[in-house]
Design an enzyme around this catalytic site. Structure first.
Site, PDB file in Angstrom:
ATOM      1  N   ASP A  64      26.865  57.586 -28.000  1.00  9.98           N
ATOM      2  CA  ASP A  64      26.596  57.751 -29.418  1.00  9.98           C
ATOM      3  C   ASP A  64      27.552  58.819 -29.951  1.00  9.98           C
ATOM      4  O   ASP A  64      27.414  60.003 -29.629  1.00  9.98           O
ATOM      5  CB  ASP A  64      25.137  58.176 -29.611  1.00  9.98           C
ATOM      6  CG  ASP A  64      24.724  58.235 -31.063  1.00  9.98           C
ATOM      7  OD1 ASP A  64      25.600  58.441 -31.936  1.00  9.98           O
ATOM      8  OD2 ASP A  64      23.516  58.100 -31.327  1.00  9.98           O
ATOM      9  N   HIS A  65      28.500  58.409 -30.757  1.00  8.69           N
ATOM     10  CA  HIS A  65      29.550  59.314 -31.216  1.00  8.69           C
ATOM     11  C   HIS A  65      29.031  60.381 -32.180  1.00  8.69           C
ATOM     12  O   HIS A  65      29.703  61.359 -32.453  1.00  8.69           O
ATOM     13  CB  HIS A  65      30.691  58.526 -31.862  1.00  8.69           C
ATOM     14  CG  HIS A  65      32.031  59.159 -31.655  1.00  8.69           C
ATOM     15  ND1 HIS A  65      32.449  60.281 -32.325  1.00  8.69           N
ATOM     16  CD2 HIS A  65      33.042  58.838 -30.816  1.00  8.69           C
ATOM     17  CE1 HIS A  65      33.664  60.614 -31.946  1.00  8.69           C
ATOM     18  NE2 HIS A  65      34.043  59.752 -31.015  1.00  8.69           N
ATOM     19  N   ARG A  66      27.815  60.240 -32.661  1.00  8.14           N
ATOM     20  CA  ARG A  66      27.226  61.294 -33.481  1.00  8.14           C
ATOM     21  C   ARG A  66      26.916  62.522 -32.632  1.00  8.14           C
ATOM     22  O   ARG A  66      26.797  63.624 -33.150  1.00  8.14           O
ATOM     23  CB  ARG A  66      25.927  60.803 -34.143  1.00  8.14           C
ATOM     24  CG  ARG A  66      26.144  59.677 -35.136  1.00  8.14           C
ATOM     25  CD  ARG A  66      24.826  59.150 -35.638  1.00  8.14           C
ATOM     26  NE  ARG A  66      24.056  58.586 -34.528  1.00  8.14           N
ATOM     27  CZ  ARG A  66      22.785  58.188 -34.620  1.00  8.14           C
ATOM     28  NH1 ARG A  66      22.146  58.303 -35.762  1.00  8.14           N
ATOM     29  NH2 ARG A  66      22.169  57.684 -33.576  1.00  8.14           N
ATOM     30  N   VAL A  67      26.797  62.325 -31.317  1.00  6.22           N
ATOM     31  CA  VAL A  67      26.421  63.398 -30.406  1.00  6.22           C
ATOM     32  C   VAL A  67      27.537  63.715 -29.409  1.00  6.22           C
ATOM     33  O   VAL A  67      27.760  64.865 -29.067  1.00  6.22           O
ATOM     34  CB  VAL A  67      25.131  63.021 -29.630  1.00  6.22           C
ATOM     35  CG1 VAL A  67      24.732  64.113 -28.645  1.00  6.22           C
ATOM     36  CG2 VAL A  67      24.002  62.701 -30.598  1.00  6.22           C
TER      37      VAL A  67
END
Length: 181
Positions: free
Chosen positions: A155-158
């Site tokens: 998850d590229h948000r994290v």
């Protein structure tokens, strides 16, 4: 299915070694040993790894707890018991909840590689293709060696690409010395 039987009589599979390698890499890279709960990122000190198990009713992901603190034989025993309960439809809610990372191995289906879908609220999953012998270069010589493809979905948000790459590099190093696992 490739297995190793230890003195205690426990059969350790490639998947069990993958779990141990993932646990060590997760401890070294805690950004992947996390869950995204709403807007909050929760990182965990222990590796509670969900393992994808095919059942007659579909995919189940029981969680092997504290993989980072257990021996390969302990992980093998627990994983086998969870997989059996999954196939029998006897998993409890606790046994399928709280995973911090997922391992999905489809190598036994003859797949060389695949892309796995992250199970929210987890932030990463590792897809494992089959181990096959291939010609590779070693010290300037062509040799036949076992090779498998690992694909990390994150998850590229994290997790950014550099963190994901560092995790994979650590995992690769762990798997290249399986005796240490």
């Amino acid at each position: 299915k490739r297995t190793l039987t230890v003195e205690s009589g426990v059969k350790i599979t490639l998947n069990d070694l993958l779990l141990r390698g993932c646990a060590r890499a997760l401890v070294a890279h805690p950004q992947l040993n996390a869950r995204l709960e709403g807007d909050e990122i929760l990182q965990y000190a222990q590796a509670d790894i969900a393992v994808a198990v095919a059942t007659a009713d579909g995919l189940m992901t029981p969680v092997v707890r504290r993989v980072d603190t257990r021996s390969a034989a302990e992980v093998a025993t627990e994983t086998a018991a969870l997989a059996e309960r999954a196939r029998e439809g006897r998993l409890t809610r606790e046994e399928i909840s709280g995973g911090t990372f997922t391992l999905s191995n489809l190598g036994m289906y003859g797949l060389d590689r695949f892309d796995a879908i992250i199970t929210p609220p987890q932030v990463a999953i590792l897809a494992v293709g089959g181990m096959n012998e291939r010609v590779v270069a070693r010290d300037g010589m062509a040799v036949i060696a076992p090779v498998m493809t690992l694909t990390l979905s994150a998850d590229h948000r994290v997790i950014d690409g550099a963190v994901a790459a560092a995790f994979l590099a650590t995992l690769r190093a762990e798997l290249q010395t399986p005796v240490a696992l």
